[in-house]
Design an enzyme around this catalytic site. Structure first.
Site, PDB file in Angstrom:
ATOM      1  N   THR A  21     -26.725 -40.282  -0.581  1.00  0.00           N
ATOM      2  CA  THR A  21     -25.535 -39.724   0.084  1.00  0.00           C
ATOM      3  C   THR A  21     -24.530 -40.818   0.408  1.00  0.00           C
ATOM      4  OG1 THR A  21     -26.764 -39.965   2.137  1.00  0.00           O
ATOM      5  CG2 THR A  21     -26.722 -37.763   1.158  1.00  0.00           C
ATOM      6  N   ASP A  22     -24.983 -42.078   0.510  1.00  0.00           N
ATOM      7  CA  ASP A  22     -24.072 -43.121   1.025  1.00  0.00           C
ATOM      8  C   ASP A  22     -22.853 -43.318   0.124  1.00  0.00           C
ATOM      9  OD1 ASP A  22     -25.639 -44.449  -0.934  1.00  0.00           O
ATOM     10  OD2 ASP A  22     -25.830 -46.302   0.227  1.00  0.00           O
ATOM     11  N   ASP A 161     -28.264 -49.688   2.928  1.00  0.00           N
ATOM     12  CA  ASP A 161     -29.297 -50.685   3.222  1.00  0.00           C
ATOM     13  C   ASP A 161     -28.740 -51.802   4.102  1.00  0.00           C
ATOM     14  OD1 ASP A 161     -30.514 -49.086   1.380  1.00  0.00           O
ATOM     15  OD2 ASP A 161     -30.321 -50.504  -0.267  1.00  0.00           O
TER      16      ASP A 161
HETATM   17  C1  GLA Z   1     -30.672 -47.678  -2.681  1.00  0.00           C
HETATM   18  C2  GLA Z   1     -29.239 -48.154  -2.514  1.00  0.00           C
HETATM   19  C3  GLA Z   1     -28.557 -47.452  -1.342  1.00  0.00           C
HETATM   20  C4  GLA Z   1     -28.726 -45.934  -1.427  1.00  0.00           C
HETATM   21  C5  GLA Z   1     -30.183 -45.561  -1.708  1.00  0.00           C
HETATM   22  C6  GLA Z   1     -30.369 -44.089  -1.974  1.00  0.00           C
HETATM   23  O1  GLA Z   1     -31.450 -48.065  -1.592  1.00  0.00           O
HETATM   24  O2  GLA Z   1     -29.201 -49.537  -2.298  1.00  0.00           O
HETATM   25  O3  GLA Z   1     -27.194 -47.806  -1.294  1.00  0.00           O
HETATM   26  O4  GLA Z   1     -27.856 -45.366  -2.368  1.00  0.00           O
HETATM   27  O5  GLA Z   1     -30.709 -46.265  -2.821  1.00  0.00           O
HETATM   28  O6  GLA Z   1     -30.124 -43.363  -0.818  1.00  0.00           O
END
Ligand code: GLA
Length: 350
Positions: A21-22, A161
């Site tokens: 979703t980010d 993250d």
């Molecule tokens: C990885 C990416 C994040 C996010 C997640 C899925 O961790 O680094 O930015 O998109 O996948 O939610």
């Protein structure tokens, strides 16, 4: 006079819910964990960086001016140095020592922990103490680290993250709205319940997995719908898209609702409801977003067979860890580790 030494610790993260979703201006609910990466930097008086990844017993050395691209952990170090220089930091040549206890490629954001710890330590080494020197806000650090991922590592990741690593709080999940970048703390009152992670054993790298393709599919869905982000789209509109874009967009739109429902369940201390939401999230990641693998499915099955009320893959998928929620008195399987929300990234004494 800048300090001769600086150190920083940055944690990995677990995302309770809100996956993929980010980068769609949506919602997520991560927390920082205890495991992380520690970076110590010491000014060397030379125009070079000498870095050592202690756990791997590997080294790298490159000139401060214009580091060239590299692979693996070296890409993160070179990228962070280059991006800090681009952001106007008068970098010093240094010896850099890296240690950590977040398994790489296991879905717990070892990459973000490495970037954030490097960024904090190197920025501190060259700037703190001196009056009027540049300071980076947490959001600027997150963005700088994302540029490292995009331009040096080749993974088109979002800010989930890095923000979780930077802003973590004890016993608290972070409700992040990626449209406004507002972060609201949500107390994680687990009582005797336990959240655990189980490593599927399958390693992933977002630069080479299907991650970038998923992000491109979301952008394609937006273009067809005439919206800037999937946050502006409805489930009805998503359903009219051609396959597989209908499924991808449908996942993202429903996932935002699951994040809201999880926050409501946590505020009501309804942990069985949280378990159901984790299961629904996993089914959607597996069937609609298609980022699971047989190995990840086996790990989810192990958690459910041991009595988890909810289990799901965590992070970008294509391998990595799975997360499970266990009621009091129910024992997680061998190899599962309990995770609790801990504090975010911080500077260390030298
Ligand atoms: C990885 C990416 C994040 C996010 C997640 C899925 O961790 O680094 O930015 O998109 O996948 O939610």
């Amino acid at each position: 006079m800048p300090p001769r030494r600086a150190g920083a610790f940055a944690p990995g993260r677990v995302n309770l819910i809100g996956e993929h979703t980010d980068y769609n201006c949506g919602l997520a609910l991560p927390f920082a964990i205890a495991a992380g990466v520690t970076v110590h930097a010491e000014a060397s008086g030379q125009e070079r960086i000498r870095a050592r990844a202690a756990d791997l017993d590997e080294e790298d050395e490159f000139p401060l001016a214009e580091p060239s691209p590299a692979q693996g952990w070296r890409a993160f170090v070179r990228g962070t140095v280059a991006e800090l220089a681009r952001a106007g930091f008068p970098l010093l040549g240094a010896r850099v020592e890296i240690t950590g206890d977040v398994p790489q490629g296991a879905g717990l954001s070892s990459s973000a922990a490495l970037e954030v710890a490097l960024c904090l330590a190197l920025a501190e080494l060259c700037s703190s103490g001196a009056p009027g020197t540049k300071r980076l806000e947490r959001i600027d650090i997150a963005r700088l680290c994302a540029r490292v991922e995009h331009d040096w590592v080749g993974a088109q990741t979002g800010l989930l993250d890095q923000l979780a690593s930077l802003c973590g709080q004890l016993d608290t999940a972070l409700l992040i709205d990626f449209r406004t970048l507002q972060i609201d703390p949500v107390p994680l009152r687990l009582g005797g319940w336990r959240l655990v992670v189980l490593d599927s054993g399958e390693r992933h790298a977002h630069a080479s997995s299907g991650y970038n393709q998923r992000r491109a599919e979301c952008a394609q869905a937006c273009a067809l719908l005439g919206v800037q982000s999937l946050r502006q789209a409805t489930a009805e509109q998503a359903a009219l898209l051609p396959a597989p874009l209908n499924a991808r967009a449908g996942h993202v739109i429903a996932e935002n609702e699951r994040v809201r429902a999880t926050v409501a369940a946590l505020r009501a201390d309804d942990l069985p409801a949280v378990g159901q939401l984790l299961n629904a999230c996993h089914a959607s990641l597996r069937d609609r977003y298609q980022v699971s693998t047989p190995t990840v499915e086996a790990a989810v099955e192990r958690l459910l067979a041991a009595g988890a009320v909810g289990a799901r893959l965590v992070g970008g998928g294509f391998g990595g860890s799975v997360l499970g929620l266990f009621a009091p008195g129910v024992a997680p399987p061998t190899g599962a580790h309990e995770v609790r929300p801990g504090p975010g990234a911080r500077l260390l004494d030298g």
